[in-house]
Design a protein around this motif. Sequence first.
Motif, PDB file in Angstrom:
ATOM      1  N   GLU A  69      44.965  45.186  38.490  1.00  0.00           N
ATOM      2  CA  GLU A  69      43.984  44.414  37.408  1.00  0.00           C
ATOM      3  C   GLU A  69      42.369  44.205  37.989  1.00  0.00           C
ATOM      4  N   GLU A  73      38.293  45.619  36.760  1.00  0.00           N
ATOM      5  CA  GLU A  73      37.405  44.675  36.570  1.00  0.00           C
ATOM      6  C   GLU A  73      36.481  44.786  37.531  1.00  0.00           C
ATOM      7  N   THR A  77      32.712  45.729  36.150  1.00  0.00           N
ATOM      8  CA  THR A  77      31.610  44.545  35.624  1.00  0.00           C
ATOM      9  C   THR A  77      30.310  44.560  36.715  1.00  0.00           C
ATOM     10  N   SER A 116      30.065  35.562  39.030  1.00  0.00           N
ATOM     11  CA  SER A 116      30.779  37.188  38.660  1.00  0.00           C
ATOM     12  C   SER A 116      32.773  36.100  39.539  1.00  0.00           C
ATOM     13  N   LEU A 119      33.821  33.853  36.709  1.00  0.00           N
ATOM     14  CA  LEU A 119      33.817  34.413  35.623  1.00  0.00           C
ATOM     15  C   LEU A 119      34.966  35.290  35.989  1.00  0.00           C
ATOM     16  N   LEU A 120      35.397  35.268  36.818  1.00  0.00           N
ATOM     17  CA  LEU A 120      36.710  36.767  37.470  1.00  0.00           C
ATOM     18  C   LEU A 120      37.739  34.797  37.836  1.00  0.00           C
ATOM     19  N   GLU A 121      37.399  33.913  38.498  1.00  0.00           N
ATOM     20  CA  GLU A 121      38.775  32.845  38.713  1.00  0.00           C
ATOM     21  C   GLU A 121      39.061  32.421  37.143  1.00  0.00           C
ATOM     22  N   GLU A 122      38.420  32.032  36.377  1.00  0.00           N
ATOM     23  CA  GLU A 122      38.585  32.040  35.324  1.00  0.00           C
ATOM     24  C   GLU A 122      39.544  32.758  34.156  1.00  0.00           C
ATOM     25  N   GLN A 123      39.045  34.348  34.317  1.00  0.00           N
ATOM     26  CA  GLN A 123      38.820  35.400  33.300  1.00  0.00           C
ATOM     27  C   GLN A 123      40.920  35.449  34.200  1.00  0.00           C
ATOM     28  N   PHE A 124      40.915  35.706  35.526  1.00  0.00           N
ATOM     29  CA  PHE A 124      42.302  35.504  36.039  1.00  0.00           C
ATOM     30  C   PHE A 124      43.630  35.043  36.559  1.00  0.00           C
ATOM     31  N   GLY A 126      42.478  31.369  35.022  1.00  0.00           N
ATOM     32  CA  GLY A 126      42.405  29.648  34.047  1.00  0.00           C
ATOM     33  C   GLY A 126      42.061  28.774  34.420  1.00  0.00           C
TER      34      GLY A 126
END
Length: 130
Positions: A69, A73, A77, A116, A119-124, A126
């Motif tokens: 995943e 991503e 992106t 980036s 954002l990846l840390e937050e998305q994957f 939390g």
Amino acid sequence: MATWDDLAAYIRQSYHVVREEPDEIRIRLSYDDDRAQVVVIAREILDRKEEWVQIATPFARVDQVDLREVLTEIGNTIVVGGLVLMGEHLVLRHSLPLINLDINEFVDPLELVTGSAELLEEQFTGRDDY
């Protein structure tokens, strides 16, 4: 800007340095949402003659995420940087030659890679560990 010393002086003047060694500077970038990202900026020597700078920032441990995943991503992106595994950490990084480097050629990739990774840390994950 053409040398590591020039870039290091700019970084010291422009960013919050959290650690410094001869060929490595760590900075902490903060965001409006109270999140932050630590970035490692390191001097690298290519073929024992050319100075490069590497921008690297971790965003997760490999055992915390679905690697497929994450790679999907990033493939869909991310414009600047690439994903690498360093120890147990997933790291977004980008490298630039120092010779004839203009400041925007450093600042823009720094902001893109760091933003980036945040954002990846937050998305994957939390979380906000890095």
